[in-house]
Scaffold this active site. Sequence first.
Site, PDB file in Angstrom:
ATOM      1  N   HIS A 134       0.932  -1.007   0.025  1.00 26.95           N
ATOM      2  CA  HIS A 134      -0.032  -0.020  -0.080  1.00 26.95           C
ATOM      3  C   HIS A 134       0.883   1.224  -0.061  1.00 26.95           C
ATOM      4  CE1 HIS A 134      -2.628   2.963   2.346  1.00 26.95           C
ATOM      5  NE2 HIS A 134      -3.444   2.800   1.332  1.00 26.95           N
TER       6      HIS A 134
ATOM      7  N   HIS B  36      -0.910  10.323  -3.218  1.00 22.79           N
ATOM      8  CA  HIS B  36      -2.269   9.965  -2.490  1.00 22.79           C
ATOM      9  C   HIS B  36      -3.459  11.064  -2.531  1.00 22.79           C
ATOM     10  CE1 HIS B  36      -5.341   8.997   0.715  1.00 22.79           C
ATOM     11  NE2 HIS B  36      -5.273   7.987   0.056  1.00 22.79           N
TER      12      HIS B  36
END
Length: 355
Positions: free
Chosen positions: A29, A71
């Site tokens: 991730h 992100h």
Amino acid sequence: MPTLLKLFALALCTLGTLAQAAQPIVIAHRGASGYLPEHTLVAKAMAHAQGADYIEQDIVMSKDNALIVLHDLTLDATTDVAERYPGRQREDGKHYAIDFTLAEIRQLKVTEIQTDKDGNRQAKYPGRFPSGQSSFRINTLEEELELIGGLNKSTGRQVGIYPEIKVPAFHRREGKDISAAVLQVLKRYGYHSRDDKVFLQCFDPLELKRIKTKLLPQYQMDLKLVQLIAMTEWHETLHSNAMGLKPEPYNYDWMLAPGAAPKIKDYADGIGPWFPMLMTETDGQWRVNHMVKEAHAAGLQVHPYTFRADQGQVPEVFSSFEEYVGFFLQQAGVDGVFTDFPDRAVKVRNSLRAK
Ligand code: G3P
Ligand code: CA
């Protein structure tokens, strides 16, 4: 063990094997983000070396249409943008990547993720890589695909990619078609068919349907798509309403209710739920709910997010990160996990396989 019990255990093992044919995957991730600042190339290289099966890329666009791996839509949490470009923030006080050119973004120093507490900037995960140390930069999607492709060649390990198209409705409001841009880059780097090691993920179901029915055929591609599931109150996806007035939060509730899986299967190959969505509390006990079972029955894979080992991030019902990941891989029967600590999740997955 008495014979009857042995038979029962064997039957359970067989059922487990049928429900979960392939070995579960470990998705790094934002890279090995538990150890190095997220989405930096070193974090991706570390994830590759730690044995991750897939490495994630969150993607947003710059002012001059570069696809950058970041992100947030904004640069504030992981860079020194406020000091470097004073006065370039929007009304909400944030610096949006889409307001900066790639050349400007390349000037920024990336650091471990920061959060605001009582007006002070501090590390979100204090046990991680020290804030402001060393030298890290934001990279383009192309640069990251070249890194992973290069490492696949030099190590002989075929690690997949797991790109996420971030907030396509926001990009559209800014005059940009981020999905079309991402697909063209993926195709150029050899990711174009269902057999390629790529899952393309997005929180926006309308955009996923558009990708499935319009963009993939247009570019003669066929990729595996994953519907990420948010809690409605996070306001993850904002859609303009029929009157074209103020955007409204998309309501995800139907995706959590029984019966959703076949509807999602119409346009996707998997779901990416927040891990607590797979559990339900009854009489003070947490139990696995209908979601994984229904997803598997509909032919969907299930890849929950995000498994973190930092202090306070392992739910109290588990005694360790390993037990936590092991529970979801084994008892909940998921097909993969998004984790900031790919090395530790790989060990858990491999030890379960060995058993
Ligand atoms: O994409 C899976 C997971 O990363 C979703 O959450 O907010 O970390 O992108 P987020
Ligand atoms: Ca993501």
